[in-house]
Write a protein that holds these residues in place. Structure first.
Motif, mmCIF file in Angstrom:
data_model
loop_
_atom_site.group_PDB
_atom_site.id
_atom_site.type_symbol
_atom_site.label_atom_id
_atom_site.label_comp_id
_atom_site.label_asym_id
_atom_site.label_seq_id
_atom_site.Cartn_x
_atom_site.Cartn_y
_atom_site.Cartn_z
ATOM 1 N N HIS A 109 35.849 44.443 33.535
ATOM 2 C CA HIS A 109 37.280 44.235 33.299
ATOM 3 C C HIS A 109 38.086 43.899 34.553
ATOM 4 O O HIS A 109 39.321 43.841 34.492
ATOM 5 N N LEU A 110 37.407 43.663 35.679
ATOM 6 C CA LEU A 110 38.118 43.259 36.897
ATOM 7 C C LEU A 110 38.764 41.896 36.679
ATOM 8 O O LEU A 110 38.082 40.928 36.355
ATOM 9 N N ARG A 111 40.041 41.815 36.892
ATOM 10 C CA ARG A 111 40.756 40.546 36.711
ATOM 11 C C ARG A 111 40.751 39.788 38.040
ATOM 12 O O ARG A 111 41.730 39.805 38.780
ATOM 13 N N ILE A 112 39.630 39.095 38.290
ATOM 14 C CA ILE A 112 39.482 38.368 39.558
ATOM 15 C C ILE A 112 39.142 36.894 39.341
ATOM 16 O O ILE A 112 38.748 36.204 40.281
ATOM 17 N N PHE A 113 39.317 36.411 38.112
ATOM 18 C CA PHE A 113 39.123 34.993 37.823
ATOM 19 C C PHE A 113 40.478 34.370 37.540
ATOM 20 O O PHE A 113 41.335 34.979 36.896
ATOM 21 N N GLU A 114 40.648 33.145 38.006
ATOM 22 C CA GLU A 114 41.954 32.490 37.945
ATOM 23 C C GLU A 114 42.286 31.930 36.564
ATOM 24 O O GLU A 114 41.424 31.386 35.881
ATOM 25 N N ASP A 115 43.574 32.044 36.221
ATOM 26 C CA ASP A 115 44.095 31.413 35.011
ATOM 27 C C ASP A 115 44.546 29.999 35.354
ATOM 28 O O ASP A 115 44.311 29.509 36.467
ATOM 29 N N ALA A 116 45.219 29.325 34.420
ATOM 30 C CA ALA A 116 45.656 27.937 34.629
ATOM 31 C C ALA A 116 46.643 27.798 35.788
ATOM 32 O O ALA A 116 46.745 26.733 36.393
ATOM 33 N N GLU A 117 47.371 28.870 36.102
ATOM 34 C CA GLU A 117 48.333 28.837 37.215
ATOM 35 C C GLU A 117 47.714 29.262 38.542
ATOM 36 O O GLU A 117 48.414 29.383 39.549
ATOM 37 N N GLY A 118 46.419 29.523 38.560
ATOM 38 C CA GLY A 118 45.756 29.914 39.795
ATOM 39 C C GLY A 118 45.887 31.387 40.136
ATOM 40 O O GLY A 118 45.535 31.802 41.241
ATOM 41 N N LYS A 119 46.397 32.198 39.196
ATOM 42 C CA LYS A 119 46.520 33.641 39.433
ATOM 43 C C LYS A 119 45.282 34.353 38.886
ATOM 44 O O LYS A 119 44.744 33.972 37.855
ATOM 45 N N MET A 120 44.873 35.394 39.593
ATOM 46 C CA MET A 120 43.713 36.156 39.132
ATOM 47 C C MET A 120 44.129 37.060 37.973
ATOM 48 O O MET A 120 44.506 38.213 38.173
#
Length: 149
Positions: A51-62
């Protein structure tokens, strides 16, 4: 337990010239087991990793975790994560769990990730391994089950 978690593109583990585990994208995780660790440590860290949120979304945020991006894990056992170099120049590995204690906990960590729906590839426990990866970012996170709160 102690983990070094690296966001990765293609990655593999080679033992004696043969690839024994590989992923296309996800996380390469070096896993160290400390003497006295238990199954609760393995399960806690597996859940944390998933569940670590360390992958980027469409805006480049993790904002995305491993499950959201459909990534895999390449899990590599590494007792040297418990190397203590506070005295002298040669690491002391007295804190590392002996193989008979460490291997079942390493396997419990991997199995918990699988139960959470994550594809897990591994190296060979106790073997000399060559780890090849493309560190994406680079993003590298340290996790330790002793630092839960």
């Amino acid at each position: 337990m102690r983990l070094v978690v690296q966001r990765s593109g293609p990655a593999s583990v080679v033992v004696a010239g043969q690839a024994v585990g590989q992923i296309e994208k996800g996380l390469v995780i070096l896993v160290g087991v400390k003497a006295g660790d238990g199954v609760d440590d393995a399960r806690y860290l597996a859940d944390k990793v998933a569940h670590l949120r360390i992958f980027e979304d469409a805006e480049g945020k993790m904002n995305y975790d491993l499950l959201t991006v459909g990534g895999a894990v390449l899990s590599v056992s590494q007792f040297t994560l418990y190397g203590d170099v506070r005295k002298g120049r040669r690491p002391n590995y007295m804190e590392a769990a002996p193989p008979g204690e460490a291997e079942p906990l390493y396997e419990a960590f991997n199995q918990t990730l699988r139960e959470l729906g994550i594809e897990v590839a591994t190296g060979t426990f106790g073997a000399m391994m060559d780890v090849h990866l493309v560190n994406d970012g680079p993003v590298t996170i340290l996790l330790d089950s002793e630092r839960k709160f």
